[in-house]
Design a protein around this motif. Structure first.
Motif, mmCIF file in Angstrom:
data_model
loop_
_atom_site.group_PDB
_atom_site.id
_atom_site.type_symbol
_atom_site.label_atom_id
_atom_site.label_comp_id
_atom_site.label_asym_id
_atom_site.label_seq_id
_atom_site.Cartn_x
_atom_site.Cartn_y
_atom_site.Cartn_z
ATOM 1 N N GLN A 121 20.122 90.082 -22.855
ATOM 2 C CA GLN A 121 18.994 90.496 -23.687
ATOM 3 C C GLN A 121 19.331 90.442 -25.171
ATOM 4 O OE1 GLN A 121 19.980 92.578 -20.843
ATOM 5 N NE2 GLN A 121 18.672 91.058 -19.860
ATOM 6 N N ASP A 122 20.581 90.700 -25.479
ATOM 7 C CA ASP A 122 21.038 90.705 -26.865
ATOM 8 C C ASP A 122 22.559 90.587 -26.857
ATOM 9 O OD1 ASP A 122 21.963 93.265 -26.099
ATOM 10 O OD2 ASP A 122 20.150 94.224 -26.873
ATOM 11 N N GLU A 123 23.158 90.647 -28.035
ATOM 12 C CA GLU A 123 24.614 90.472 -28.116
ATOM 13 C C GLU A 123 25.361 91.608 -27.430
ATOM 14 O OE1 GLU A 123 26.175 89.360 -31.977
ATOM 15 O OE2 GLU A 123 24.249 88.450 -32.502
ATOM 16 N N ALA A 124 24.826 92.810 -27.488
ATOM 17 C CA ALA A 124 25.493 93.937 -26.836
ATOM 18 C C ALA A 124 25.517 93.743 -25.321
ATOM 19 C CB ALA A 124 24.794 95.247 -27.196
ATOM 20 N N SER A 125 24.399 93.288 -24.755
ATOM 21 C CA SER A 125 24.352 93.090 -23.303
ATOM 22 C C SER A 125 25.222 91.904 -22.887
ATOM 23 C CB SER A 125 22.908 92.884 -22.842
ATOM 24 O OG SER A 125 22.370 91.676 -23.341
ATOM 25 N N LEU A 126 25.324 90.896 -23.731
ATOM 26 C CA LEU A 126 26.209 89.768 -23.453
ATOM 27 C C LEU A 126 27.655 90.233 -23.342
ATOM 28 C CD1 LEU A 126 26.150 86.251 -24.985
ATOM 29 C CD2 LEU A 126 28.238 87.586 -25.226
ATOM 30 N N ARG A 127 28.063 91.033 -24.313
ATOM 31 C CA ARG A 127 29.431 91.540 -24.332
ATOM 32 C C ARG A 127 29.693 92.434 -23.111
ATOM 33 N NH1 ARG A 127 33.105 92.319 -28.726
ATOM 34 N NH2 ARG A 127 31.481 91.599 -30.155
ATOM 35 N N LYS A 128 28.714 93.256 -22.760
ATOM 36 C CA LYS A 128 28.872 94.164 -21.628
ATOM 37 C C LYS A 128 28.923 93.411 -20.306
ATOM 38 C CE LYS A 128 26.761 98.197 -19.391
ATOM 39 N NZ LYS A 128 25.620 99.150 -19.419
ATOM 40 N N LEU A 129 28.119 92.361 -20.173
ATOM 41 C CA LEU A 129 28.063 91.596 -18.929
ATOM 42 C C LEU A 129 29.381 90.909 -18.635
ATOM 43 C CD1 LEU A 129 26.380 90.449 -16.552
ATOM 44 C CD2 LEU A 129 25.723 88.561 -18.084
ATOM 45 N N GLY A 130 29.921 90.195 -19.602
ATOM 46 C CA GLY A 130 31.184 89.503 -19.409
ATOM 47 C C GLY A 130 31.086 88.308 -18.479
ATOM 48 N N VAL A 131 32.228 87.695 -18.227
ATOM 49 C CA VAL A 131 32.272 86.463 -17.440
ATOM 50 C C VAL A 131 33.139 86.602 -16.187
ATOM 51 C CG1 VAL A 131 31.777 84.921 -19.369
ATOM 52 C CG2 VAL A 131 34.145 85.625 -18.925
ATOM 53 N N MET A 132 33.379 87.841 -15.762
ATOM 54 C CA MET A 132 34.212 88.038 -14.583
ATOM 55 C C MET A 132 33.562 87.464 -13.330
ATOM 56 S SD MET A 132 37.212 89.022 -13.795
ATOM 57 C CE MET A 132 37.808 90.250 -14.985
ATOM 58 N N GLY A 133 32.225 87.424 -13.300
ATOM 59 C CA GLY A 133 31.543 86.807 -12.170
ATOM 60 C C GLY A 133 31.866 85.329 -12.053
ATOM 61 N N TRP A 134 31.975 84.659 -13.172
ATOM 62 C CA TRP A 134 32.354 83.242 -13.212
ATOM 63 C C TRP A 134 33.797 83.062 -12.748
ATOM 64 C CZ3 TRP A 134 30.959 78.306 -13.600
ATOM 65 C CH2 TRP A 134 31.800 77.361 -14.195
ATOM 66 N N ASP A 135 34.690 83.888 -13.266
ATOM 67 C CA ASP A 135 36.096 83.794 -12.873
ATOM 68 C C ASP A 135 36.265 84.066 -11.380
ATOM 69 O OD1 ASP A 135 37.043 83.141 -15.394
ATOM 70 O OD2 ASP A 135 37.464 85.211 -15.958
ATOM 71 N N ALA A 136 35.608 85.113 -10.890
ATOM 72 C CA ALA A 136 35.714 85.467 -9.477
ATOM 73 C C ALA A 136 35.059 84.414 -8.593
ATOM 74 C CB ALA A 136 35.073 86.831 -9.226
ATOM 75 N N GLY A 137 33.915 83.902 -9.015
ATOM 76 C CA GLY A 137 33.199 82.903 -8.231
ATOM 77 C C GLY A 137 33.984 81.618 -8.076
ATOM 78 N N ARG A 138 34.644 81.184 -9.147
ATOM 79 C CA ARG A 138 35.437 79.953 -9.069
ATOM 80 C C ARG A 138 36.664 80.152 -8.178
ATOM 81 N NH1 ARG A 138 36.449 76.496 -14.240
ATOM 82 N NH2 ARG A 138 37.705 78.276 -14.929
ATOM 83 N N LEU A 139 37.340 81.287 -8.310
ATOM 84 C CA LEU A 139 38.485 81.565 -7.447
ATOM 85 C C LEU A 139 38.058 81.574 -5.982
ATOM 86 C CD1 LEU A 139 41.382 82.438 -6.812
ATOM 87 C CD2 LEU A 139 40.696 84.803 -7.350
ATOM 88 N N ASN A 140 36.954 82.229 -5.698
ATOM 89 C CA ASN A 140 36.435 82.307 -4.339
ATOM 90 C C ASN A 140 36.164 80.914 -3.773
ATOM 91 O OD1 ASN A 140 33.895 82.241 -2.536
ATOM 92 N ND2 ASN A 140 34.457 84.399 -2.380
ATOM 93 N N ARG B 125 40.962 89.217 -3.659
ATOM 94 C CA ARG B 125 41.268 89.277 -5.095
ATOM 95 C C ARG B 125 40.026 88.959 -5.915
ATOM 96 N NH1 ARG B 125 46.551 88.554 -6.914
ATOM 97 N NH2 ARG B 125 45.626 88.662 -9.005
ATOM 98 N N ALA B 126 39.283 87.926 -5.494
ATOM 99 C CA ALA B 126 38.050 87.574 -6.201
ATOM 100 C C ALA B 126 37.032 88.700 -6.105
ATOM 101 C CB ALA B 126 37.468 86.277 -5.632
ATOM 102 N N TYR B 127 36.929 89.288 -4.933
ATOM 103 C CA TYR B 127 36.017 90.427 -4.723
ATOM 104 C C TYR B 127 36.402 91.578 -5.653
ATOM 105 C CZ TYR B 127 33.804 94.343 -2.225
ATOM 106 O OH TYR B 127 33.074 95.465 -1.885
ATOM 107 N N ASP B 128 37.679 91.903 -5.724
ATOM 108 C CA ASP B 128 38.137 93.004 -6.574
ATOM 109 C C ASP B 128 37.897 92.697 -8.047
ATOM 110 O OD1 ASP B 128 38.964 94.367 -4.327
ATOM 111 O OD2 ASP B 128 41.062 93.762 -4.513
ATOM 112 N N MET B 129 38.084 91.451 -8.450
ATOM 113 C CA MET B 129 37.799 91.051 -9.826
ATOM 114 C C MET B 129 36.341 91.303 -10.165
ATOM 115 S SD MET B 129 40.005 87.482 -9.877
ATOM 116 C CE MET B 129 39.133 86.771 -11.288
#
Length: 238
Positions: free
Chosen positions: A144-163, A186-190
């Motif tokens: 929604q904005d820069e604050a939500s971008l920072r809060k969301l992060g990219v761990m879903g991308w990192d975990a999804g690729r590992l999976n 490990r991906a699930y925990d990430m």
């Protein structure tokens, strides 16, 4: 190339989620397995099976051309790389640089805060894509904005690729089932260390993909996984 990717995405949206009707996995196993389902769905794989069942030529292209995996040694090296959480490492610095809203100051910030040459190059590329795609991310409701971008992060991308790559390496015979489940856990925990719902997982994955490739075009796939009855996400608790 973008047109080809778009056509493939549309085809997968129309075909819908693919599942193995004979899968014997429990719901608890599926919760762990399905962390990478956006990647799996995009490639036309089964969402609820250890085996991906992706077309052989496409599977080989993913392993060889995209990931450089030709052997067990390549597989282990790639999995060790993905276990680091590759995009999350630089994400905070990318956000800080973007918040400066000045290309020269942003470049200077990254040079000052990231000394490793490879990481610096990666962060600079991600910043370039964020500058190009930020409005698209807002338009698609990923942030929604820069604050939500920072809060969301990219761990879903990192975990999804590992999976996904763990499953692919298992399908190729490079790792055993016990090793696969360890990597999937490990991906699930990430993912669960930072995210709180399947929706956040999908958005975090799409954000990471956007930083990686300069476009996302996966909102339709994410919507399918979040709403269609065939998708395990619609019945499994986060």
């Amino acid at each position: 190339m973008k047109i080809v990717r778009f056509v493939r995405t549309i085809c997968r949206v129309f075909s819908g989620p693919r599942c193995d009707s004979h899968s014997k996995l429990t719901d608890e196993q599926l919760r762990v397995l399905t962390i990478g389902n956006l990647y799996v769905y995009q490639q036309g794989g089964w969402l609820n099976s250890l085996y991906l069942h992706i077309d052989t030529s496409r599977f080989n292209n993913i392993m060889h051309e995209w990931w450089g995996i030709y052997s067990q040694a390549d597989a282990i090296s790639t999995l060790q790389y993905l276990l680091q959480g590759t995009f999350s490492i630089t994400f905070e610095d990318v956000c800080n640089a973007y918040a400066l809203h000045d290309s020269a100051k942003a470049a200077s910030y990254l040079r000052e805060h990231i000394q490793d040459e490879e990481l610096h190059e990666r962060a600079a590329h991600q910043l370039e894509n964020l500058n190009k795609c930020y409005n698209d991310l807002v338009r698609d409701g990923i942030v929604q904005d820069e604050a939500s971008l920072r809060k969301l992060g990219v761990m879903g991308w990192d975990a999804g690729r590992l999976n996904f790559i763990a499953r692919a390496c298992y399908c190729a015979g490079y790792i055993e089932e016990a090793e696969l489940w360890q990597l999937l856990q490990r991906a699930y925990d990430m993912a669960h260390s930072e995210l709180h719902s399947w929706k956040e997982l999908a958005n975090s994955y799409m954000l990471g993909r956007t930083l990686w490739g300069g476009n996302c075009d996966m909102a339709g796939l994410a919507e399918d996984l979040l709403t269609k009855p065939k998708s395990p996400w619609t019945r499994l608790p986060w």
